[in-house]
Design a protein around this motif. Structure first.
Motif, PDB file in Angstrom:
ATOM      1  N   LYS A   1      80.303  37.434  86.682  1.00  0.00           N
ATOM      2  CA  LYS A   1      80.584  38.574  87.048  1.00  0.00           C
ATOM      3  C   LYS A   1      80.387  39.728  86.186  1.00  0.00           C
ATOM      4  CE  LYS A   1      83.756  36.432  90.298  1.00  0.00           C
ATOM      5  NZ  LYS A   1      84.616  36.168  90.749  1.00  0.00           N
ATOM      6  N   VAL A   2      80.781  39.116  84.329  1.00  0.00           N
ATOM      7  CA  VAL A   2      80.922  40.725  83.781  1.00  0.00           C
ATOM      8  C   VAL A   2      79.261  40.799  83.115  1.00  0.00           C
ATOM      9  CG1 VAL A   2      81.937  41.498  81.054  1.00  0.00           C
ATOM     10  CG2 VAL A   2      83.311  39.986  83.208  1.00  0.00           C
ATOM     11  N   TRP A   3      78.970  39.585  82.813  1.00  0.00           N
ATOM     12  CA  TRP A   3      77.389  39.657  81.790  1.00  0.00           C
ATOM     13  C   TRP A   3      76.378  39.505  83.427  1.00  0.00           C
ATOM     14  CZ3 TRP A   3      78.459  35.265  78.634  1.00  0.00           C
ATOM     15  CH2 TRP A   3      79.398  35.389  77.976  1.00  0.00           C
TER      16      TRP A   3
ATOM     17  N   VAL B   1      82.190  38.036  73.296  1.00  0.00           N
ATOM     18  CA  VAL B   1      82.725  36.319  73.197  1.00  0.00           C
ATOM     19  C   VAL B   1      80.486  36.309  73.297  1.00  0.00           C
ATOM     20  CG1 VAL B   1      81.916  34.374  74.981  1.00  0.00           C
ATOM     21  CG2 VAL B   1      84.384  35.383  74.181  1.00  0.00           C
ATOM     22  N   LEU B   2      79.958  37.649  74.162  1.00  0.00           N
ATOM     23  CA  LEU B   2      79.119  37.984  74.042  1.00  0.00           C
ATOM     24  C   LEU B   2      78.069  37.881  72.450  1.00  0.00           C
ATOM     25  CD1 LEU B   2      76.804  38.659  75.943  1.00  0.00           C
ATOM     26  CD2 LEU B   2      77.691  40.735  76.073  1.00  0.00           C
ATOM     27  N   LYS B   3      78.796  38.994  71.922  1.00  0.00           N
ATOM     28  CA  LYS B   3      78.289  38.928  69.952  1.00  0.00           C
ATOM     29  C   LYS B   3      78.360  37.843  69.183  1.00  0.00           C
ATOM     30  CE  LYS B   3      80.098  44.035  69.378  1.00  0.00           C
ATOM     31  NZ  LYS B   3      81.334  44.837  68.405  1.00  0.00           N
ATOM     32  N   TYR B   4      79.217  37.015  69.937  1.00  0.00           N
ATOM     33  CA  TYR B   4      78.963  35.106  69.352  1.00  0.00           C
ATOM     34  C   TYR B   4      77.825  34.147  69.787  1.00  0.00           C
ATOM     35  CZ  TYR B   4      80.875  30.664  68.386  1.00  0.00           C
ATOM     36  OH  TYR B   4      81.085  29.344  67.881  1.00  0.00           O
ATOM     37  N   ALA B   5      78.112  34.898  71.310  1.00  0.00           N
ATOM     38  CA  ALA B   5      76.767  34.255  71.596  1.00  0.00           C
ATOM     39  C   ALA B   5      75.442  34.718  71.414  1.00  0.00           C
ATOM     40  CB  ALA B   5      76.644  34.104  72.822  1.00  0.00           C
TER      41      ALA B   5
ATOM     42  N   GLU C   1      79.890  26.325  69.986  1.00  0.00           N
ATOM     43  CA  GLU C   1      80.688  25.787  70.777  1.00  0.00           C
ATOM     44  C   GLU C   1      81.963  26.548  70.571  1.00  0.00           C
ATOM     45  OE1 GLU C   1      81.191  21.524  71.064  1.00  0.00           O
ATOM     46  OE2 GLU C   1      78.929  20.689  71.160  1.00  0.00           O
ATOM     47  N   MET C   2      82.237  26.594  71.466  1.00  0.00           N
ATOM     48  CA  MET C   2      83.429  27.460  71.469  1.00  0.00           C
ATOM     49  C   MET C   2      84.626  26.854  72.025  1.00  0.00           C
ATOM     50  SD  MET C   2      84.494  31.494  72.407  1.00  0.00           S
ATOM     51  CE  MET C   2      83.422  32.442  70.951  1.00  0.00           C
ATOM     52  N   LEU C   3      86.018  26.790  72.401  1.00  0.00           N
ATOM     53  CA  LEU C   3      87.053  26.549  73.079  1.00  0.00           C
ATOM     54  C   LEU C   3      86.970  27.589  74.293  1.00  0.00           C
ATOM     55  CD1 LEU C   3      90.496  24.872  71.030  1.00  0.00           C
ATOM     56  CD2 LEU C   3      88.602  23.999  73.048  1.00  0.00           C
ATOM     57  N   VAL C   4      87.233  27.067  75.522  1.00  0.00           N
ATOM     58  CA  VAL C   4      87.407  27.996  76.530  1.00  0.00           C
ATOM     59  C   VAL C   4      88.712  28.968  76.244  1.00  0.00           C
ATOM     60  CG1 VAL C   4      87.573  28.041  79.422  1.00  0.00           C
ATOM     61  CG2 VAL C   4      86.021  26.639  78.705  1.00  0.00           C
ATOM     62  N   GLU C   5      89.797  28.451  75.771  1.00  0.00           N
ATOM     63  CA  GLU C   5      90.874  28.955  75.592  1.00  0.00           C
ATOM     64  C   GLU C   5      90.859  30.530  74.844  1.00  0.00           C
ATOM     65  OE1 GLU C   5      93.721  26.400  72.536  1.00  0.00           O
ATOM     66  OE2 GLU C   5      93.752  25.438  74.960  1.00  0.00           O
ATOM     67  N   THR C   6      89.989  29.734  73.853  1.00  0.00           N
ATOM     68  CA  THR C   6      89.696  30.685  72.428  1.00  0.00           C
ATOM     69  C   THR C   6      88.785  32.571  73.330  1.00  0.00           C
ATOM     70  OG1 THR C   6      89.679  29.258  70.974  1.00  0.00           O
ATOM     71  CG2 THR C   6      88.350  31.060  70.528  1.00  0.00           C
TER      72      THR C   6
ATOM     73  N   TRP D   1      88.454  33.341  76.398  1.00  0.00           N
ATOM     74  CA  TRP D   1      89.842  33.829  77.190  1.00  0.00           C
ATOM     75  C   TRP D   1      90.036  35.151  76.048  1.00  0.00           C
ATOM     76  CZ3 TRP D   1      88.750  35.012  81.487  1.00  0.00           C
ATOM     77  CH2 TRP D   1      88.675  33.893  82.870  1.00  0.00           C
ATOM     78  N   ARG D   2      90.951  34.278  75.212  1.00  0.00           N
ATOM     79  CA  ARG D   2      91.570  35.148  74.015  1.00  0.00           C
ATOM     80  C   ARG D   2      90.421  36.163  73.440  1.00  0.00           C
ATOM     81  NH1 ARG D   2      93.731  31.061  71.738  1.00  0.00           N
ATOM     82  NH2 ARG D   2      92.418  30.864  69.858  1.00  0.00           N
ATOM     83  N   TRP D   3      89.371  35.782  73.254  1.00  0.00           N
ATOM     84  CA  TRP D   3      88.540  37.097  72.223  1.00  0.00           C
ATOM     85  C   TRP D   3      88.270  38.024  72.789  1.00  0.00           C
ATOM     86  CZ3 TRP D   3      84.165  34.801  69.231  1.00  0.00           C
ATOM     87  CH2 TRP D   3      84.632  33.752  68.007  1.00  0.00           C
ATOM     88  N   GLY D   4      88.021  37.827  75.151  1.00  0.00           N
ATOM     89  CA  GLY D   4      87.121  39.112  75.128  1.00  0.00           C
ATOM     90  C   GLY D   4      86.205  39.094  75.830  1.00  0.00           C
TER      91      GLY D   4
END
Length: 158
Positions: free
Chosen positions: A108-110, A152-156, A138-143, A145-148
């Motif tokens: 929905k967002v990306w 997360v897009l920058k990280y990915a 890799e990233m925990l889903v809970e992380t 959610w916290r990051w926003g």
């Protein structure tokens, strides 16, 4: 706790319904639940679907499922078959994992294309949901959610 080999058909079937059944209240750590799952050689998917279908029916009647683990044991022992089944039930918010909700939110967002270009899989291991990105991170889903979404897009993409 694993009842079958990870590359078995039973394992694949079980994994499709495991999270929903956990959310309903089935305790897969119980010895009697493990025993009946290990002994199940026929009708596994029908029994798992039946428990979920029964839970949905109870929800519609505004009733609770008492003793969900016992219901699963009975469904497996008696080889229940679902009277009705809808694949969409697995998408009910009450039955979705954090990972499923995040994955849908990412689309929905990306947008679907960008999400599909960045996310390889959502993996659940030992009760934790992980996002596996195409850049091998890799990233925990809970992380996530916290990051926003932007972070997360920058990280990915880095």
């Amino acid at each position: 706790m694993w009842f079958w080999e990870k590359d078995s058909i039973e394992y694949e079937v079980f994994k499709q319904y495991e999270y929903a059944l956990s959310r309903i209240g089935v305790d897969f750590d119980r010895e009697d639940v493990q025993d009946v799952l290990e002994a199940c050689s026929f009708g596994l998917e029908d029994a798992l679907k039946s428990v979920i279908a029964y839970w949905v029916w109870l929800q519609q009647q505004e009733r609770l499922m008492e003793y969900p683990s016992a219901v699963l044991i009975r469904a497996l022992d008696e080889q229940w078959k679902p009277r009705s089944w809808c694949d969409e039930w697995l998408n009910l918010p009450q039955l979705q994992s954090q990972g499923q909700r995040w994955y849908e939110g990412a689309a929905k967002v990306w947008g679907y294309d960008q999400r599909n270009q960045l996310v390889v899989n959502i993996v659940c291991e030992k009760g934790k949901d992980y996002i596996v990105f195409t850049n091998s991170k890799e990233m925990l889903v809970e992380t996530a959610w916290r990051w926003g979404w932007e972070r997360v897009l920058k990280y990915a993409t880095s």
